[in-house]
Design a protein around this motif. Structure first.
Motif, PDB file in Angstrom:
ATOM      1  N   PHE A  75       4.073  -1.889  -1.821  1.00  0.00           N
ATOM      2  CA  PHE A  75       2.927  -1.267  -1.891  1.00  0.00           C
ATOM      3  C   PHE A  75       1.861  -1.073  -1.095  1.00  0.00           C
ATOM      4  O   PHE A  75       1.753  -0.590  -0.870  1.00  0.00           O
ATOM      5  CB  PHE A  75       2.368  -1.945  -3.511  1.00  0.00           C
ATOM      6  N   LEU A  76       1.296  -2.576  -0.975  1.00  0.00           N
ATOM      7  CA  LEU A  76      -0.007  -2.479  -0.233  1.00  0.00           C
ATOM      8  C   LEU A  76      -0.038  -1.448   1.930  1.00  0.00           C
ATOM      9  O   LEU A  76      -0.612  -0.940   1.970  1.00  0.00           O
ATOM     10  CB  LEU A  76      -0.390  -3.911   0.128  1.00  0.00           C
ATOM     11  N   TYR A  77       1.793  -2.163   1.987  1.00  0.00           N
ATOM     12  CA  TYR A  77       1.852  -1.680   3.185  1.00  0.00           C
ATOM     13  C   TYR A  77       1.937  -0.116   3.601  1.00  0.00           C
ATOM     14  O   TYR A  77       1.899   0.450   4.602  1.00  0.00           O
ATOM     15  CB  TYR A  77       2.783  -2.511   4.283  1.00  0.00           C
ATOM     16  N   PRO A  78       3.154  -0.175   2.454  1.00  0.00           N
ATOM     17  CA  PRO A  78       3.514   0.997   2.884  1.00  0.00           C
ATOM     18  C   PRO A  78       2.073   2.677   1.929  1.00  0.00           C
ATOM     19  O   PRO A  78       2.166   2.959   2.936  1.00  0.00           O
ATOM     20  CB  PRO A  78       4.293   1.669   1.164  1.00  0.00           C
ATOM     21  N   SER A  79       1.754   2.084   1.381  1.00  0.00           N
ATOM     22  CA  SER A  79       0.316   2.167   0.756  1.00  0.00           C
ATOM     23  C   SER A  79      -0.715   2.770   2.031  1.00  0.00           C
ATOM     24  O   SER A  79      -0.847   3.779   2.660  1.00  0.00           O
ATOM     25  CB  SER A  79      -1.001   2.092   0.007  1.00  0.00           C
ATOM     26  N   SER A  80      -1.013   1.388   3.444  1.00  0.00           N
ATOM     27  CA  SER A  80      -1.790   1.908   3.975  1.00  0.00           C
ATOM     28  C   SER A  80      -0.750   2.657   5.350  1.00  0.00           C
ATOM     29  O   SER A  80      -1.680   3.648   5.888  1.00  0.00           O
ATOM     30  CB  SER A  80      -1.400   0.251   4.956  1.00  0.00           C
ATOM     31  N   ASN A  81       0.424   3.038   5.038  1.00  0.00           N
ATOM     32  CA  ASN A  81       1.279   3.433   6.208  1.00  0.00           C
ATOM     33  C   ASN A  81       1.250   5.121   5.975  1.00  0.00           C
ATOM     34  O   ASN A  81       0.345   5.717   6.103  1.00  0.00           O
ATOM     35  CB  ASN A  81       2.966   3.707   6.470  1.00  0.00           C
ATOM     36  N   GLY A  82       0.880   5.480   4.448  1.00  0.00           N
ATOM     37  CA  GLY A  82       1.174   6.654   3.690  1.00  0.00           C
ATOM     38  C   GLY A  82      -0.869   7.154   3.773  1.00  0.00           C
ATOM     39  O   GLY A  82      -0.716   8.688   4.586  1.00  0.00           O
ATOM     40  N   TYR A  83      -1.303   6.339   4.025  1.00  0.00           N
ATOM     41  CA  TYR A  83      -2.678   6.570   3.620  1.00  0.00           C
ATOM     42  C   TYR A  83      -3.093   7.876   5.118  1.00  0.00           C
ATOM     43  O   TYR A  83      -3.874   8.551   5.757  1.00  0.00           O
ATOM     44  CB  TYR A  83      -3.787   5.772   3.453  1.00  0.00           C
ATOM     45  N   ASN A  84      -2.127   6.397   5.587  1.00  0.00           N
ATOM     46  CA  ASN A  84      -3.181   7.138   7.668  1.00  0.00           C
ATOM     47  C   ASN A  84      -2.348   7.898   8.473  1.00  0.00           C
ATOM     48  O   ASN A  84      -2.858   8.694   9.256  1.00  0.00           O
ATOM     49  CB  ASN A  84      -2.380   5.301   8.242  1.00  0.00           C
ATOM     50  N   SER A  85      -0.989   8.509   7.724  1.00  0.00           N
ATOM     51  CA  SER A  85      -0.349   9.156   8.389  1.00  0.00           C
ATOM     52  C   SER A  85      -1.238  10.359   7.741  1.00  0.00           C
ATOM     53  O   SER A  85      -1.209  11.210   8.609  1.00  0.00           O
ATOM     54  CB  SER A  85       1.542   9.507   7.841  1.00  0.00           C
ATOM     55  N   PHE A  86      -1.718  10.533   6.397  1.00  0.00           N
ATOM     56  CA  PHE A  86      -1.971  11.508   6.103  1.00  0.00           C
ATOM     57  C   PHE A  86      -3.284  12.299   6.800  1.00  0.00           C
ATOM     58  O   PHE A  86      -3.678  13.706   7.329  1.00  0.00           O
ATOM     59  CB  PHE A  86      -2.561  11.704   4.689  1.00  0.00           C
ATOM     60  N   LEU A 135      -0.966   2.009  -3.735  1.00  0.00           N
ATOM     61  CA  LEU A 135      -2.192   0.862  -4.003  1.00  0.00           C
ATOM     62  C   LEU A 135      -2.790   0.499  -5.262  1.00  0.00           C
ATOM     63  O   LEU A 135      -2.781  -0.534  -5.320  1.00  0.00           O
ATOM     64  CB  LEU A 135      -4.021   1.395  -3.271  1.00  0.00           C
ATOM     65  N   LEU A 136      -2.165   1.477  -6.112  1.00  0.00           N
ATOM     66  CA  LEU A 136      -2.899   1.367  -7.795  1.00  0.00           C
ATOM     67  C   LEU A 136      -2.136  -0.423  -7.918  1.00  0.00           C
ATOM     68  O   LEU A 136      -2.048  -1.161  -8.746  1.00  0.00           O
ATOM     69  CB  LEU A 136      -2.941   2.280  -8.821  1.00  0.00           C
ATOM     70  N   VAL A 137      -0.878   0.625  -7.634  1.00  0.00           N
ATOM     71  CA  VAL A 137       0.465  -0.433  -8.413  1.00  0.00           C
ATOM     72  C   VAL A 137      -0.044  -2.120  -7.638  1.00  0.00           C
ATOM     73  O   VAL A 137       0.242  -2.923  -7.932  1.00  0.00           O
ATOM     74  CB  VAL A 137       1.706  -0.436  -7.940  1.00  0.00           C
ATOM     75  N   ALA A 138       0.253  -1.525  -5.903  1.00  0.00           N
ATOM     76  CA  ALA A 138      -0.503  -3.241  -5.398  1.00  0.00           C
ATOM     77  C   ALA A 138      -1.150  -3.896  -6.296  1.00  0.00           C
ATOM     78  O   ALA A 138      -1.638  -5.256  -5.896  1.00  0.00           O
ATOM     79  CB  ALA A 138      -0.765  -2.776  -3.744  1.00  0.00           C
ATOM     80  N   LEU A 139      -2.329  -3.396  -6.681  1.00  0.00           N
ATOM     81  CA  LEU A 139      -3.787  -4.543  -7.396  1.00  0.00           C
ATOM     82  C   LEU A 139      -3.159  -4.388  -8.420  1.00  0.00           C
ATOM     83  O   LEU A 139      -3.857  -5.464  -8.680  1.00  0.00           O
ATOM     84  CB  LEU A 139      -4.812  -3.368  -7.140  1.00  0.00           C
ATOM     85  N   VAL A 177      -9.616  -5.655  -0.132  1.00  0.00           N
ATOM     86  CA  VAL A 177      -9.955  -5.529   1.571  1.00  0.00           C
ATOM     87  C   VAL A 177      -9.064  -4.766   2.132  1.00  0.00           C
ATOM     88  O   VAL A 177      -9.800  -4.276   3.216  1.00  0.00           O
ATOM     89  CB  VAL A 177     -11.241  -7.010   1.364  1.00  0.00           C
ATOM     90  N   TYR A 178      -8.228  -5.855   2.402  1.00  0.00           N
ATOM     91  CA  TYR A 178      -7.271  -5.351   3.587  1.00  0.00           C
ATOM     92  C   TYR A 178      -6.754  -3.405   2.998  1.00  0.00           C
ATOM     93  O   TYR A 178      -6.854  -3.144   4.061  1.00  0.00           O
ATOM     94  CB  TYR A 178      -5.681  -5.488   2.988  1.00  0.00           C
ATOM     95  N   ALA A 179      -7.427  -2.984   1.989  1.00  0.00           N
ATOM     96  CA  ALA A 179      -7.001  -1.667   1.870  1.00  0.00           C
ATOM     97  C   ALA A 179      -7.738  -0.335   2.613  1.00  0.00           C
ATOM     98  O   ALA A 179      -7.760   0.696   2.746  1.00  0.00           O
ATOM     99  CB  ALA A 179      -6.670  -1.883   0.274  1.00  0.00           C
ATOM    100  N   PHE A 180      -9.234  -1.612   2.116  1.00  0.00           N
ATOM    101  CA  PHE A 180     -10.769  -0.891   2.435  1.00  0.00           C
ATOM    102  C   PHE A 180     -10.927  -0.975   4.076  1.00  0.00           C
ATOM    103  O   PHE A 180     -11.121   0.587   4.569  1.00  0.00           O
ATOM    104  CB  PHE A 180     -12.062  -0.760   2.101  1.00  0.00           C
ATOM    105  N   VAL A 181     -10.028  -1.508   4.458  1.00  0.00           N
ATOM    106  CA  VAL A 181     -10.038  -1.858   5.931  1.00  0.00           C
ATOM    107  C   VAL A 181      -9.145  -0.443   7.055  1.00  0.00           C
ATOM    108  O   VAL A 181      -9.896  -0.586   7.925  1.00  0.00           O
ATOM    109  CB  VAL A 181      -9.684  -3.578   6.529  1.00  0.00           C
TER     110      VAL A 181
END
Length: 298
Positions: free
Chosen positions: A47-58, A87-91, A107-111
């Motif tokens: 969840f966290l890493y895929p969320s980061s990947n998707g957000y950055n790709s967007f 991200l919500l599921v990860a949290l 914090v990781y997600a915000f960075v």
């Protein structure tokens, strides 16, 4: 509606490349608990890493190859909301362990968001992006994983037995990070992202990474010596040998024709062989540290 494009941009299999950090933390965690292990693994890798990947790709809207996608599909608006749901599921998973662990995930997600969001876009600053990506995907993730697995708080981030191996993981990533950018010079330049690989040049990127690979190897040897694990050193060096051989062969080809060989295929080959071998090594190290191998007579 969730599009197939957005699901692809999550790049869930790409989480494999960051799994050595999780396994290293697992190997050093003294208080193992199956429930926490599963929650930490799912929160991070599914969840966290895929969320980061998707957000950055967007926000990147890449048209050329990116990590895990040789031909990235066109970004659609639902990708942003899908990344936030992940991200919500990860949290939520993190909060099932502790609020401290959940806050570390946040914090990781915000960075990660600041890395690509146009209002900050850390990615366009070569040295800052290199340091921050390596620090948070390495040291911080190691400490966060250790805290989640052991149900500890933020104070674990500064404990010496976490600081040293955490820095070792950052050294690994600081060496490899510029290599992931060598095939993206054209697209990064088009967006105005002055990555470290662009600043160093293609050949300079390989020399820089070679220095950090050597530094990382020496640091791990020192770490295992300090723990009186001499036998582990030989396993580690044996594991690193094919990775370094691939790197040197790739570097040789790049020297002969940078435009042809500083490519997505070679970079993903380097990432793949590194991830597979390092994952195998840290699984072995986990079994060795927990003495499971001895139980079965190995």
């Amino acid at each position: 509606m969730i599009t197939s494009s957005s699901l692809k941009h999550l790049r869930i299999p790409f989480s494999l490349f960051l799994m050595p950090v999780f396994l290293f933390a697992l190997a050093l965690t003294p208080n193992h608990n199956e429930g926490r292990l599963l929650l930490v693994f799912l929160a991070l890798h599914l969840f966290l890493y895929p969320s980061s990947n998707g957000y950055n790709s967007f926000f990147d809207k890449d048209e050329e190859s990116i990590g895990g996608l040789k031909h990235p599909p066109k970004v659609t608006p639902d990708l942003y909301w899908l990344s936030q749901v992940f991200l919500l599921v990860a949290l939520v998973l993190g909060a099932m362990i502790s609020w401290s662990f959940a806050s570390m995930l946040l914090v990781y997600a915000f960075v990660s968001m600041a890395y690509s969001h146009p209002s900050i876009r850390i990615k366009k600053y070569p040295w800052a992006s290199w340091f921050i990506a390596g620090f948070f995907q390495g040291y911080f993730t190691f400490a966060m994983t250790y805290a989640g697995l052991s149900n500890l708080g933020w104070d674990v981030v500064l404990r010496p037995h976490v600081v040293i191996p955490g820095l070792l993981t950052s050294l690994m990533l600081w060496g490899n990070y510029p290599l992931t950018q060598v095939y993206q010079h054209r697209e990064d330049s088009r967006r105005g992202d002055h990555t470290l690989s662009i600043k160093l040049g293609i050949k300079g990127t390989f020399i820089f990474s070679a220095f950090f690979f050597a530094l990382t190897g020496a640091a791990f040897v020192w770490y295992f010596l300090d723990r009186n694990q001499v036998e582990v050193i030989w396993i580690y060096l044996g594991a690193m040998a094919p990775i370094m051989l691939f790197f040197l062969i790739w570097f040789g080809f790049v020297n002969s024709n940078p435009e042809k060989y500083a490519s997505y295929s070679w970079a993903m080959g380097m990432n793949s062989i590194s991830a597979l071998i390092l994952n195998a090594f840290f699984i072995y190290y986990f079994l060795e540290n927990t003495q499971i191998l001895q139980v079965f007579g190995f």
